[in-house]
Write a protein that holds these residues in place. Structure first.
Motif, mmCIF file in Angstrom:
data_model
loop_
_atom_site.group_PDB
_atom_site.id
_atom_site.type_symbol
_atom_site.label_atom_id
_atom_site.label_comp_id
_atom_site.label_asym_id
_atom_site.label_seq_id
_atom_site.Cartn_x
_atom_site.Cartn_y
_atom_site.Cartn_z
ATOM 1 N N ASN A 1 -5.129 -5.043 -2.398
ATOM 2 C CA ASN A 1 -6.325 -5.269 -3.202
ATOM 3 C C ASN A 1 -5.865 -5.879 -4.545
ATOM 4 O O ASN A 1 -6.635 -5.859 -5.446
ATOM 5 C CB ASN A 1 -7.075 -4.156 -3.441
ATOM 6 N N TYR B 1 0.840 -0.987 -0.126
ATOM 7 C CA TYR B 1 0.028 -0.063 -0.043
ATOM 8 C C TYR B 1 0.856 1.401 -0.038
ATOM 9 O O TYR B 1 0.636 2.301 -0.892
ATOM 10 C CB TYR B 1 -0.837 -0.127 1.135
ATOM 11 N N PRO C 1 -4.241 -2.398 3.567
ATOM 12 C CA PRO C 1 -5.273 -2.800 2.528
ATOM 13 C C PRO C 1 -4.164 -3.178 1.425
ATOM 14 O O PRO C 1 -3.273 -2.708 0.777
ATOM 15 C CB PRO C 1 -5.975 -1.473 1.927
ATOM 16 N N GLN D 1 -4.395 -8.458 5.529
ATOM 17 C CA GLN D 1 -5.069 -7.106 5.537
ATOM 18 C C GLN D 1 -4.861 -6.181 6.784
ATOM 19 O O GLN D 1 -5.334 -5.129 7.055
ATOM 20 C CB GLN D 1 -6.416 -7.105 5.120
ATOM 21 N N LEU E 1 -4.534 -11.601 -4.292
ATOM 22 C CA LEU E 1 -4.824 -12.117 -2.842
ATOM 23 C C LEU E 1 -4.304 -13.431 -2.638
ATOM 24 O O LEU E 1 -3.738 -13.830 -1.364
ATOM 25 C CB LEU E 1 -6.274 -11.954 -2.485
#
Length: 430
Positions: free
Chosen positions: A406, A279, A404, A400, A409
């Motif tokens: 995204n 992130y 985050p 997570q 995964l």
């Protein structure tokens, strides 16, 4: 509590805000750094084909200012004994661009340090004395200093991951420039010295390919600083901006540390580093794009554990003969207070992950550790690691926990499970 700081780049800047501390970041009594005169001499800064971009220098100065505040403002003085409200007034050359980028840099800083940042940008065009000297030096030595042009830079911290990253790039035929930073304390510098000397000798590299910088606040006592990594990045980004074309900046870090998943409640949130979390890296990349700095951040080991990095190193013989000279500890200088040499404590989580990786690589660990979980702190750490491993966690939720994620995964979840197994396999032998 709101902590306000007005930053200046020279004493000629008279900007002021009532109730705010005023800091000249180029005053050596407040902050010392060697960006313009690194180890090896200032001529080293003339090797890039082009001058450094103004926007990259803005980011560099901003990183120093953020680190200054991070070091100065004590978390213990805050209402919750942790989260701080920081308000900074920052001079930049590209005001319109920075005002547009403010939401991105704020989000990146909030995430990186776990605090609340408010940034006010103002235009300040005059060059600093260092910038003037840099431009004059580039002209004066334009023929006598050989330029080094490359599309690859690599962060070189002195740690095992960055050492492997350097080996792999060089074995792939790349010709990177390496950027290192230390902020005081003999432990980190000594290990960096050993790694740089070894790489230069083994691969017959020009010493000018290694940029080594010092930067440190001159007084302050907050030791939970998390913004140092941005300052490290900013040194490398400024150098990369002098290439005048697209550059890849390699940030070698195993994916388990990168995800920063708390093994125990005491390592949750901003209590642990978020330097290479996907992130944060995404926010920093977005910032570079918006600033017009043509640098792409690359972590080729995002989906490998530390042990898998060692197994896959492209020069195993060299790695296996040198890994003990690298540093993985989160607080290598602690031993100095008790008369011991700076180096691995042997009990923190990074040291433990290192031990697990070396076992995964099938090696007998010859690293020098001060302790092996026999101290009260070590016994408590060992209990917490085992408790953390024994507590069931759903991988897709666990990845997570520190920020985050995204994309990919399934790959991140599988990495998490392999990382825990690697750690458990080692702890079962302790």
């Amino acid at each position: 509590m709101n902590n306000k700081f007005v930053f200046r780049l020279s004493d000629f800047d008279t900007f002021n805000i009532d109730g705010a501390a005023s800091v000249n970041i180029n005053d050596p009594s407040a902050f010392r750094y060697t960006f313009w005169n690194p180890i090896g001499g200032k001529k080293r800064m003339y090797v890039t084909p082009k001058r450094f971009q103004d926007s990259a220098l803005d980011l560099f100065y901003l990183s120093l200012m953020v680190y200054y505040v991070d070091w100065k403002v004590l978390r213990a003085d805050q209402d919750d004994a942790w989260t701080r409200n920081m308000e900074l007034y920052i001079p930049v050359k590209s005001l319109a661009v920075w005002e547009r980028c403010e939401p991105t840099i704020k989000a990146a800083l909030d995430f990186l340090t776990g605090d609340h940042w408010t940034l006010h940008f103002r235009e300040y065009i005059p060059q600093t004395d260092d910038e003037v000297a840099y431009r004059k030096g580039r002209y004066h030595f334009r023929r006598s200093v050989r330029k080094i042009d490359t599309d690859t830079l690599c962060m070189l911290s002195g740690g095992l991951d960055s050492f492997i990253g350097a080996i792999d790039l060089l074995k792939d035929g790349k010709d990177p420039l390496f950027v290192s930073h230390y902020g005081g304390g003999k432990g980190v510098k000594q290990y960096q010295d050993d790694v740089v000397t070894s790489l230069a000798t083994h691969f017959n590299l020009d010493p000018k390919r290694f940029f080594r910088f010092y930067a440190a606040v001159q007084s302050g006592s907050e030791n939970s600083t998390r913004s140092r990594s941005l300052m490290f990045f900013a040194h490398a980004i400024a150098i990369a901006s002098g290439m005048g074309h697209p550059v890849e900046l390699f940030v070698p870090e195993n994916g388990v540390i990168s995800l920063n998943i708390p093994l125990t409640p005491m390592r949750s949130g901003s209590l642990s580093t978020r330097t290479t979390h996907p992130y944060f890296m995404g926010l920093l990349q977005a910032l570079l794009n918006d600033l017009g700095i043509d640098v792409t951040l690359v972590n080729p080991y995002q989906f490998l554990t530390k042990g898998e990095m060692m197994q896959c190193c492209k020069d195993r013989a060299y790695q296996d003969s040198m890994y003990q000279k690298t540093l993985s500890c989160s607080h290598p200088d602690q031993g100095r207070w008790s008369g011991e040499d700076a180096g691995h404590c042997g009990e923190c989580l990074p040291c433990t992950i290192r031990k697990a990786a070396i076992m995964k690589a099938g090696l007998t660990d010859t690293s020098n550790y001060r302790h092996h979980y026999e101290t009260p702190a070590g016994k408590e750490a060992l209990r917490s690691y085992r408790l953390g491993l024994a507590t069931p966690k759903y991988p897709y939720a666990a990845i997570q926990m520190s920020g985050p994620v995204n994309y990919r995964l399934d790959d991140f979840a599988a990495l998490y499970e392999r990382g825990l197994k690697e750690l458990k396999d080692y702890l079962d032998t302790v």
